[in-house]
Design an enzyme around this catalytic site. Structure first.
Site, PDB file in Angstrom:
ATOM      1  N   HIS A  14     -32.891  34.084 -43.445  1.00 41.12           N
ATOM      2  CA  HIS A  14     -32.294  33.372 -43.637  1.00 41.12           C
ATOM      3  C   HIS A  14     -31.149  33.016 -43.981  1.00 41.12           C
ATOM      4  O   HIS A  14     -30.939  33.504 -45.545  1.00 41.12           O
ATOM      5  CB  HIS A  14     -33.254  32.413 -42.770  1.00 41.12           C
ATOM      6  CG  HIS A  14     -34.658  31.470 -43.782  1.00 41.12           C
ATOM      7  ND1 HIS A  14     -34.893  30.721 -44.105  1.00 41.12           N
ATOM      8  CD2 HIS A  14     -33.713  31.800 -45.091  1.00 41.12           C
ATOM      9  CE1 HIS A  14     -35.030  30.108 -45.165  1.00 41.12           C
ATOM     10  NE2 HIS A  14     -34.530  30.881 -45.933  1.00 41.12           N
ATOM     11  N   CYS A  33     -29.544  28.784 -51.145  1.00 33.98           N
ATOM     12  CA  CYS A  33     -30.202  29.266 -49.912  1.00 33.98           C
ATOM     13  C   CYS A  33     -29.766  29.177 -49.193  1.00 33.98           C
ATOM     14  O   CYS A  33     -29.311  29.469 -47.991  1.00 33.98           O
ATOM     15  CB  CYS A  33     -31.480  28.082 -49.594  1.00 33.98           C
ATOM     16  SG  CYS A  33     -32.843  28.328 -50.224  1.00 33.98           S
ATOM     17  N   HIS A  37     -30.689  34.897 -47.612  1.00 38.46           N
ATOM     18  CA  HIS A  37     -31.958  35.808 -48.630  1.00 38.46           C
ATOM     19  C   HIS A  37     -33.491  35.984 -46.936  1.00 38.46           C
ATOM     20  O   HIS A  37     -33.444  35.320 -46.373  1.00 38.46           O
ATOM     21  CB  HIS A  37     -32.738  35.532 -49.117  1.00 38.46           C
ATOM     22  CG  HIS A  37     -32.793  33.544 -48.665  1.00 38.46           C
ATOM     23  ND1 HIS A  37     -31.661  32.557 -49.018  1.00 38.46           N
ATOM     24  CD2 HIS A  37     -33.976  33.383 -49.233  1.00 38.46           C
ATOM     25  CE1 HIS A  37     -32.468  31.562 -48.503  1.00 38.46           C
ATOM     26  NE2 HIS A  37     -33.950  32.398 -48.738  1.00 38.46           N
ATOM     27  N   HIS A  39     -37.971  36.070 -46.320  1.00 39.14           N
ATOM     28  CA  HIS A  39     -39.094  35.787 -46.964  1.00 39.14           C
ATOM     29  C   HIS A  39     -39.983  36.622 -47.115  1.00 39.14           C
ATOM     30  O   HIS A  39     -40.089  37.524 -45.185  1.00 39.14           O
ATOM     31  CB  HIS A  39     -38.589  34.555 -46.996  1.00 39.14           C
ATOM     32  CG  HIS A  39     -38.492  33.780 -47.177  1.00 39.14           C
ATOM     33  ND1 HIS A  39     -38.256  33.201 -48.829  1.00 39.14           N
ATOM     34  CD2 HIS A  39     -37.571  32.720 -47.106  1.00 39.14           C
ATOM     35  CE1 HIS A  39     -38.009  32.153 -48.889  1.00 39.14           C
ATOM     36  NE2 HIS A  39     -37.353  31.955 -48.194  1.00 39.14           N
ATOM     37  N   ASP A  77     -40.074  38.785 -36.624  1.00 38.75           N
ATOM     38  CA  ASP A  77     -39.970  39.742 -37.795  1.00 38.75           C
ATOM     39  C   ASP A  77     -38.343  40.659 -37.817  1.00 38.75           C
ATOM     40  O   ASP A  77     -38.824  41.287 -36.899  1.00 38.75           O
ATOM     41  CB  ASP A  77     -41.367  40.393 -37.337  1.00 38.75           C
ATOM     42  CG  ASP A  77     -42.249  41.083 -38.426  1.00 38.75           C
ATOM     43  OD1 ASP A  77     -41.579  41.337 -39.162  1.00 38.75           O
ATOM     44  OD2 ASP A  77     -42.425  42.279 -38.144  1.00 38.75           O
ATOM     45  N   HIS A  78     -38.702  40.461 -38.933  1.00 41.57           N
ATOM     46  CA  HIS A  78     -37.300  42.149 -39.253  1.00 41.57           C
ATOM     47  C   HIS A  78     -36.009  41.816 -38.220  1.00 41.57           C
ATOM     48  O   HIS A  78     -34.995  42.586 -37.763  1.00 41.57           O
ATOM     49  CB  HIS A  78     -37.854  42.779 -39.022  1.00 41.57           C
ATOM     50  CG  HIS A  78     -38.507  43.851 -39.883  1.00 41.57           C
ATOM     51  ND1 HIS A  78     -40.141  43.819 -40.010  1.00 41.57           N
ATOM     52  CD2 HIS A  78     -38.335  45.052 -41.077  1.00 41.57           C
ATOM     53  CE1 HIS A  78     -40.661  43.810 -40.727  1.00 41.57           C
ATOM     54  NE2 HIS A  78     -39.749  45.103 -41.353  1.00 41.57           N
ATOM     55  N   GLU A 124     -43.941  29.677 -46.599  1.00 42.16           N
ATOM     56  CA  GLU A 124     -42.686  30.612 -47.169  1.00 42.16           C
ATOM     57  C   GLU A 124     -42.405  31.495 -47.834  1.00 42.16           C
ATOM     58  O   GLU A 124     -42.088  32.559 -48.543  1.00 42.16           O
ATOM     59  CB  GLU A 124     -41.773  29.316 -47.051  1.00 42.16           C
ATOM     60  CG  GLU A 124     -40.092  29.977 -47.145  1.00 42.16           C
ATOM     61  CD  GLU A 124     -38.774  28.442 -47.513  1.00 42.16           C
ATOM     62  OE1 GLU A 124     -38.618  28.600 -46.518  1.00 42.16           O
ATOM     63  OE2 GLU A 124     -39.185  27.971 -48.417  1.00 42.16           O
TER      64      GLU A 124
END
Ligand code: NI
Length: 135
Positions: A14, A33, A37, A39, A77-78, A124
């Protein structure tokens, strides 16, 4: 009432950005942020309901798992969270992710599982944890 929590994990990228702000303003507010990047998130979904006398279950966890996978995990996801359908037009903060996950899950859980959504919790990082209990 019994409360049941199912954990799922997803890894996503994100970038925190308010599109109404310029680069300098975004950098001032969001710092690093503002850069893309990722998580390794953990999602905890808690449902509440009565124990069914015939099954001994509040709900079948297999069915809850299926709903989480199809409505949330498969979409996040991904992926790049900023582009996920249910995050369009929102800042990709974990606060907003929590609320969006709630909105995705509330109806299917109520309609298909004979129980109610109680809490959506997203880790997170191990130090930053977000919870939403609905409006
Ligand atoms: Ni982040």
């Amino acid at each position: 009432m019994v409360y049941i929590t199912r954990r799922e994990r997803f890894s996503s990228a994100h970038k925190l950005e308010n599109k109404n702000f310029n680069k300098e303003e975004n950098t001032n507010i969001f710092g690093s942020c503002y850069n893309m990047h990722g998580h390794n998130y953990e999602l905890f979904v808690t449902v509440k309901g009565k124990v069914d006398k015939e099954t001994g279950f509040v709900t079948n966890l297999k069915d809850l798992k299926k709903i989480l996978k199809s409505y949330v995990i498969s979409k996040l996801d991904h992926q790049f969270i900023n582009d996920v359908s249910f995050m369009k037009g929102k800042i990709a903060s974990t606060e907003n992710v929590c609320i969006a996950i709630w909105n995705e899950l509330e109806k299917p859980i109520k309609n298909k599982l004979n129980c109610k959504l109680f809490c959506v919790k997203v880790l997170e990082t191990e130090n930053n944890i977000f919870e939403y209990f609905g409006k």
